[in-house]
Design a protein around this motif. Structure first.
Motif, PDB file in Angstrom:
ATOM      1  N   LEU A  79      36.397  32.675  46.737  1.00 45.77           N
ATOM      2  CA  LEU A  79      37.120  33.930  46.962  1.00 45.77           C
ATOM      3  C   LEU A  79      38.401  33.709  47.746  1.00 45.77           C
ATOM      4  O   LEU A  79      39.349  34.490  47.631  1.00 45.77           O
ATOM      5  N   ALA A  80      38.425  32.646  48.555  1.00 43.76           N
ATOM      6  CA  ALA A  80      39.538  32.436  49.474  1.00 43.76           C
ATOM      7  C   ALA A  80      40.632  31.527  48.929  1.00 43.76           C
ATOM      8  O   ALA A  80      41.773  31.596  49.369  1.00 43.76           O
ATOM      9  N   MET A  81      40.272  30.670  47.972  1.00 43.10           N
ATOM     10  CA  MET A  81      41.232  29.660  47.511  1.00 43.10           C
ATOM     11  C   MET A  81      41.381  29.687  45.998  1.00 43.10           C
ATOM     12  O   MET A  81      40.395  29.504  45.266  1.00 43.10           O
ATOM     13  N   LYS A  82      42.596  29.895  45.541  1.00 46.52           N
ATOM     14  CA  LYS A  82      42.862  29.943  44.108  1.00 46.52           C
ATOM     15  C   LYS A  82      42.540  28.618  43.425  1.00 46.52           C
ATOM     16  O   LYS A  82      42.174  28.589  42.247  1.00 46.52           O
ATOM     17  N   ALA A  83      42.670  27.527  44.175  1.00 51.68           N
ATOM     18  CA  ALA A  83      42.443  26.200  43.595  1.00 51.68           C
ATOM     19  C   ALA A  83      40.966  25.939  43.311  1.00 51.68           C
ATOM     20  O   ALA A  83      40.637  25.039  42.527  1.00 51.68           O
ATOM     21  N   VAL A  84      40.079  26.717  43.932  1.00 51.04           N
ATOM     22  CA  VAL A  84      38.640  26.527  43.710  1.00 51.04           C
ATOM     23  C   VAL A  84      38.245  27.265  42.440  1.00 51.04           C
ATOM     24  O   VAL A  84      38.361  28.482  42.352  1.00 51.04           O
ATOM     25  N   LYS A  85      37.749  26.522  41.470  1.00 53.03           N
ATOM     26  CA  LYS A  85      37.460  27.099  40.152  1.00 53.03           C
ATOM     27  C   LYS A  85      35.976  27.366  39.899  1.00 53.03           C
ATOM     28  O   LYS A  85      35.616  28.009  38.916  1.00 53.03           O
ATOM     29  N   TYR A  86      35.119  26.856  40.774  1.00 52.19           N
ATOM     30  CA  TYR A  86      33.698  27.080  40.519  1.00 52.19           C
ATOM     31  C   TYR A  86      33.273  28.475  40.983  1.00 52.19           C
ATOM     32  O   TYR A  86      33.979  29.155  41.733  1.00 52.19           O
ATOM     33  N   LYS A  87      32.085  28.896  40.542  1.00 46.33           N
ATOM     34  CA  LYS A  87      31.499  30.185  40.909  1.00 46.33           C
ATOM     35  C   LYS A  87      30.203  29.920  41.685  1.00 46.33           C
ATOM     36  O   LYS A  87      29.573  28.873  41.497  1.00 46.33           O
ATOM     37  N   PRO A  88      29.774  30.860  42.522  1.00 49.34           N
ATOM     38  CA  PRO A  88      28.507  30.669  43.231  1.00 49.34           C
ATOM     39  C   PRO A  88      27.350  30.385  42.273  1.00 49.34           C
ATOM     40  O   PRO A  88      26.440  29.614  42.598  1.00 49.34           O
TER      41      PRO A  88
END
Length: 328
Positions: free
Chosen positions: A102-111
């Motif tokens: 939720l905080a970083m656009k670069a993070v592409k995975y989901k919970p």
């Protein structure tokens, strides 16, 4: 057609034999326990107790890999980049798996790319300050933060990364008392402790353990308030945040859990769940958790673990929305 059907049946029978056999041999090599923070922090201390007991249960070495950065997302992504075969276990919390995306656009995975195997411990939390911070309780702290904000010199607070749980509750604290605070992100609890002791950081809202209590006794840091209504076992002399009317009900804990990549074969998930559940009752592990101020988590069945994780996703996404967290 008959020959084709016979071949299909043969392949099917082979598969039904191979999958259980693969699970029965798990693990047949060392397992890696991924810790998403540098050595020295509370997460690392917990991991170094879990890996010893877990290795005895799995009858294979359990190797700790510390990989900090991006609020734990770098380590989480490395686990997802590995095969879903149970040889990479992630030690983490909603902090890395729910909030980082939720905080970083670069993070592409989901919970939902992860599956919770077992919740191991629940950590009580407190507001910790540098040793010479000019406040000794919640009322004095709030007054000082408000005063410094008006002077244009906002009090700073540390977290383990943008969008981390500790960032969010720091922002919520700022919102509740109506005063600006300066967020300072780090890669892990170890570096934060160093700068807290060095006086570079004003506040850290954090889980704590015996090392923090020892440092308080030595006069190296100060506990301001606990994030619960009742006194906490290791620091019974520290008052509740409830003493300040603006912070009444500002109560939080955070848990340590063990996760695998979604799609890991069920027999392997069950083997890990059985082993981790036994670790929860290991005498040395229990004693260490108690000494560090950790509260035992109830042992969860796999279906209960799934529900608990789904509930966490809903809860923490709601907190992020309430402070208007924007991905950067």
């Amino acid at each position: 057609m008959k020959r084709r059907s016979a071949l299909e049946l043969l392949l099917l029978s082979i598969l039904t034999l191979v999958i259980p056999a693969y699970a029965d041999t798990y693990p047949n090599k060392p397992v890696t326990l991924m810790v998403p923070y540098p050595p020295g922090g509370l997460s690392d201390v917990i991991a170094r107790k879990v890996n010893q007991a877990l290795a005895l249960e799995l009858k294979q070495p359990v190797i700790i890999e510390n990989l900090g950065g991006a609020g734990g997302a770098i380590a989480a992504q490395k686990v997802l980049s590995a095969p879903a075969d149970g040889y990479y276990i992630f030690q983490g919390s909603p902090n890395e798996l729910i909030l980082a995306p939720l905080a970083m656009k670069a993070v592409k995975y989901k919970p939902e790319d992860f599956r919770l195997i077992q919740q191991m411990a629940l950590a009580p939390m407190a507001i910790v300050a540098r040793k010479d911070f000019p406040a000794k309780n919640a009322n004095e702290m709030v007054a000082y933060i408000q005063k410094m904000a008006k002077e244009g010199k906002p009090v700073n607070y540390a977290s383990v990364g943008n969008g981390s749980f500790y960032h969010l509750i720091g922002e919520e604290l700022s919102k509740k008392i109506g005063a600006e605070m300066l967020h300072v992100p780090y890669k892990g609890g170890g570096p934060i402790s160093q700068d807290l002791l060095g006086g570079q950081i004003d506040l850290f809202i954090t889980p704590y353990g015996a090392p923090h209590v020892a440092m308080e006794k030595e006069g190296k840091l100060r506990f301001i308030a606990v994030l619960s209504s009742e006194p906490q076992r290791l620091i019974k002399h520290i008052p509740s945040v409830d003493e300040n009317k603006l912070l009444k009900g500002f109560h939080y804990t955070i848990g340590s859990g063990y996760y695998v990549k979604k799609g890991t074969p069920e027999p392997i998930v069950e083997a890990l769940h059985k082993a981790l559940t036994k670790v929860m009752f290991d005498a040395d592990f229990v004693a260490t958790m108690a000494a560090m101020g950790q509260d035992p988590s109830p042992a969860l069945r796999l279906d209960e673990a799934g529900k608990a994780y789904a509930d966490d996703i809903k809860l923490y996404q709601g907190i992020a929305k309430s402070i208007n967290l924007q991905a950067q």
